[in-house]
Design a protein around this motif. Structure first.
Motif, short mmCIF file in Angstrom:
data_model
loop_
_atom_site.label_atom_id
_atom_site.label_comp_id
_atom_site.label_asym_id
_atom_site.label_seq_id
_atom_site.Cartn_x
_atom_site.Cartn_y
_atom_site.Cartn_z
N ASP A 1 1.22 -1.32 -0.18
CA ASP A 1 -0.08 0.21 0.11
C ASP A 1 0.77 1.38 -0.09
OD1 ASP A 1 -2.30 -1.24 0.37
OD2 ASP A 1 -2.82 -1.53 1.98
N TYR A 2 2.00 1.12 0.71
CA TYR A 2 2.82 2.37 0.89
C TYR A 2 3.36 2.51 -0.71
CZ TYR A 2 1.82 4.24 5.55
OH TYR A 2 1.20 4.68 7.13
N ARG A 3 4.52 1.43 -1.18
CA ARG A 3 4.81 1.62 -2.96
C ARG A 3 4.35 2.37 -3.67
NH1 ARG A 3 7.27 -3.62 -2.05
NH2 ARG A 3 5.73 -4.11 -4.00
N ALA A 4 2.36 1.73 -3.98
CA ALA A 4 1.73 2.37 -3.99
C ALA A 4 1.32 3.96 -4.09
CB ALA A 4 0.64 0.98 -4.35
N LEU A 5 1.37 4.48 -2.84
CA LEU A 5 1.71 6.09 -2.63
C LEU A 5 2.61 6.39 -2.62
CD1 LEU A 5 -0.12 5.41 0.50
CD2 LEU A 5 -1.59 6.18 -0.58
N PHE A 6 4.37 6.31 -2.66
CA PHE A 6 4.94 6.39 -3.26
C PHE A 6 5.08 6.89 -4.21
CE2 PHE A 6 6.24 6.13 1.81
CZ PHE A 6 6.95 7.14 1.52
N LEU A 7 4.26 5.97 -5.45
CA LEU A 7 4.13 6.27 -6.98
C LEU A 7 3.77 7.14 -6.87
CD1 LEU A 7 5.28 4.17 -9.67
CD2 LEU A 7 2.46 2.89 -8.91
N ARG A 8 1.99 6.89 -6.36
CA ARG A 8 1.72 8.19 -6.59
C ARG A 8 2.04 9.01 -6.40
NH1 ARG A 8 -3.35 7.15 -4.30
NH2 ARG A 8 -4.30 9.48 -4.16
N ALA A 9 2.07 9.52 -5.52
CA ALA A 9 3.03 11.04 -4.55
C ALA A 9 4.48 11.85 -5.71
CB ALA A 9 3.07 10.89 -3.49
N PHE A 10 5.17 10.75 -5.61
CA PHE A 10 6.40 10.83 -6.64
C PHE A 10 6.90 10.29 -8.29
CE2 PHE A 10 7.15 11.11 -1.93
CZ PHE A 10 7.59 12.19 -1.75
N ASN A 11 6.06 9.71 -8.28
CA ASN A 11 6.04 9.08 -9.77
C ASN A 11 6.72 7.86 -10.42
OD1 ASN A 11 4.28 10.23 -11.25
ND2 ASN A 11 5.20 12.30 -11.88
N GLU A 12 7.79 7.22 -9.02
CA GLU A 12 8.03 5.64 -8.54
C GLU A 12 7.59 5.48 -7.13
OE1 GLU A 12 11.91 8.11 -10.25
OE2 GLU A 12 12.23 8.18 -7.66
N ASP A 13 8.17 4.09 -7.25
CA ASP A 13 8.12 3.32 -5.72
C ASP A 13 9.17 3.70 -4.85
OD1 ASP A 13 9.32 1.66 -6.80
OD2 ASP A 13 7.69 0.11 -6.33
N THR A 14 10.31 4.20 -5.79
CA THR A 14 11.42 4.15 -4.54
C THR A 14 10.89 5.59 -3.66
OG1 THR A 14 12.33 4.83 -7.00
CG2 THR A 14 13.93 5.55 -4.64
N ILE A 15 11.47 4.12 -1.55
CA ILE A 15 11.46 5.33 -1.26
C ILE A 15 12.19 5.72 -0.55
CG2 ILE A 15 10.28 5.24 1.03
CD1 ILE A 15 8.33 3.18 0.20
N THR A 16 12.47 7.08 -0.10
CA THR A 16 14.26 7.51 0.51
C THR A 16 13.85 8.10 2.39
OG1 THR A 16 13.43 9.47 -0.50
CG2 THR A 16 15.05 8.18 -1.82
N ALA A 17 14.22 8.86 2.40
CA ALA A 17 14.26 8.79 4.26
C ALA A 17 13.53 10.41 4.06
CB ALA A 17 15.53 9.40 4.42
N GLN A 18 14.16 11.50 2.55
CA GLN A 18 13.81 12.30 2.66
C GLN A 18 12.18 12.74 1.60
OE1 GLN A 18 15.87 14.57 -0.96
NE2 GLN A 18 16.64 15.48 -0.14
N ARG A 19 12.52 11.57 1.16
CA ARG A 19 10.57 11.66 0.38
C ARG A 19 9.05 11.36 1.99
NH1 ARG A 19 10.82 8.48 -5.03
NH2 ARG A 19 12.02 10.68 -6.64
#
Ligand code: HEC
Ligand code: HEC
Length: 331
Positions: A151-169
């Motif tokens: 679910d979080y990967r999908a949320l990051f994908l929607r927010a940043f156009n890629e599902d890479t999760i970083t501390a900064q994001r």
């Protein structure tokens, strides 16, 4: 702020990818407020990012044993403060060093925390996460945990156009959500905009407020966001601003807090020493303590009559914003 060095490091990262200021139409800026300090220059603000930040804010996944979320110490119904607690309970039942602060109108604040130890909204999430008395968690561990969650990967994908999760994001998303926490619809605001008027007692309190308080609790935000010593102590157990600047002249100075939603955020002051607004007004009336750094805006006390004290409190009550504490967009 014990994590000063890491924060400097993160700030460096952020400076290196600074872009043009972006569209901020998602953030409703009240017409009677000044221009905000924070400008969303580092990342593209979108609704998906705000939604992601909200999910993170309410998720105990950000703490070491997944027991505590940001909202555990910042309750919407109390103007995002921790009501009834002088100090907040963190992981392992440890107590925070200072009183929780109501999260409101943060994009107008140039610094954060009682000592102003953080000067960027996008870094404010880092301090509670890393603080062993609060969430006691490691950013890299959070990133791993979030990445394992579809679910979080999908949320990051929607927010940043890629599902890479970083501390900064993670920190950006938290900032995006916190930026939306704007309170501008109290009865006070309606009077300020000329849409309503105070009754006799509120008006008497407002005049006293304008005479004695606005030099620090500046209108309409009710803070000048400076550091001041408002006469709580002769000796300082908590050095306040001096912990950051190391200047003796900053000892016992704290960031002037906003008074918005003030009846909901008791107890008061950086250590939650006053349980009621009556005690606060008694302090400004007859309790000011002399010290080397006491503000020259405060005489030895304003010596209010009982009816003046009551009027001041009636005025302060008009700063509560029912739309803010009940806004369904925030939870
Ligand atoms: C254990 C309780 C606790 C938790 C959990 C917590 N906070 Fe806080 N928060 C505090 C306290 C206490 C302060 C004041 C600390 C200080 O000034 O030294 C504070 C202050 C802040 C401020 C500064 C506000 C201002 O106007 O200066 C921000 C922003 C903030 N918290 C955001 C967050 C976010 C985001 C999270 C989750 C990542 C979070 N907090 C989690 C207790 C908590
Ligand atoms: C010289 C600047 C200054 C003036 C003048 C001043 N204040 Fe304050 N006020 C502060 C500071 C600084 C704090 C936080 C102090 C601390 O916690 O150590 C504060 C805290 C408060 C708080 C507690 C807020 C919270 O969230 O804990 C209230 C309520 C308050 N002031 C009301 C007033 C009223 C009413 C007046 C006028 C009678 C007034 N202040 C005048 C600087 C000022």
């Amino acid at each position: 702020m014990k994590y000063f060095l890491s924060i400097l490091f993160l700030t460096g990262l952020m400076m290196s990818c600074k872009k043009e200021a972006v569209e901020v139409s998602l953030i409703k800026q009240p017409g009677h407020f000044p221009k905000p300090h924070y400008n969303f220059a580092n990342f593209e603000l979108n609704q998906a990012g705000i939604d992601l930040g909200k999910a993170l804010f309410y998720d105990p996944i950000l703490s070491f044993d997944n027991s505590i979320s940001c909202a555990s110490c910042h309750h919407q119904s109390a103007g995002f403060s921790d009501p009834g607690k002088s100090f907040s309970l963190g992981v392992d039942d440890s107590l925070s060093d200072r009183n929780s602060i109501g999260l409101v109108n943060l994009i107008w604040s140039p610094t954060f925390f009682w000592d102003g130890g953080v000067n960027h909204l996008e870094l404010t999430g880092f301090a509670p996460i890393n603080n062993v008395k609060e969430m006691k968690e490691d950013m890299n561990h959070i990133v791993d945990e979030l990445y394992q969650d579809n679910d979080y990967r999908a949320l990051f994908l929607r927010a940043f156009n890629e599902d890479t999760i970083t501390a900064q994001r993670v920190l950006w998303s938290l900032a995006a959500y916190m930026a939306t926490l704007i309170s501008s619809e109290s009865y006070y605001d309606r009077v300020y905009k000329g849409e309503a008027s105070f009754n006799v007692e509120q008006d008497k309190g407002y005049k006293l407020f304008q005479r004695d308080c606005v030099s620090c609790h500046t209108e309409p935000l009710t803070s000048n966001y400076n550091f001041e010593n408002n006469g709580l102590d002769e000796e300082f157990e908590d050095l306040g601003r001096a912990q950051i600047t190391l200047n003796a002249s900053d000892r016992g100075k704290f960031k002037v807090p906003t008074l918005r939603n003030i009846t909901l955020t008791a107890p008061y002051m950086h250590d939650g020493r006053f349980n009621t607004l009556n005690e606060v007004i008694d302090h400004y009336s007859d309790g000011i303590k002399m010290s080397a750094t006491l503000s020259n805006k405060l005489p030895e006390g304003f010596h209010y009559t009982p009816s003046e004290k009551k009027a001041l409190i009636k005025f302060l009550e008009t700063l509560v914003d029912p739309f803010f504490v009940q806004n369904p967009d925030f939870n």
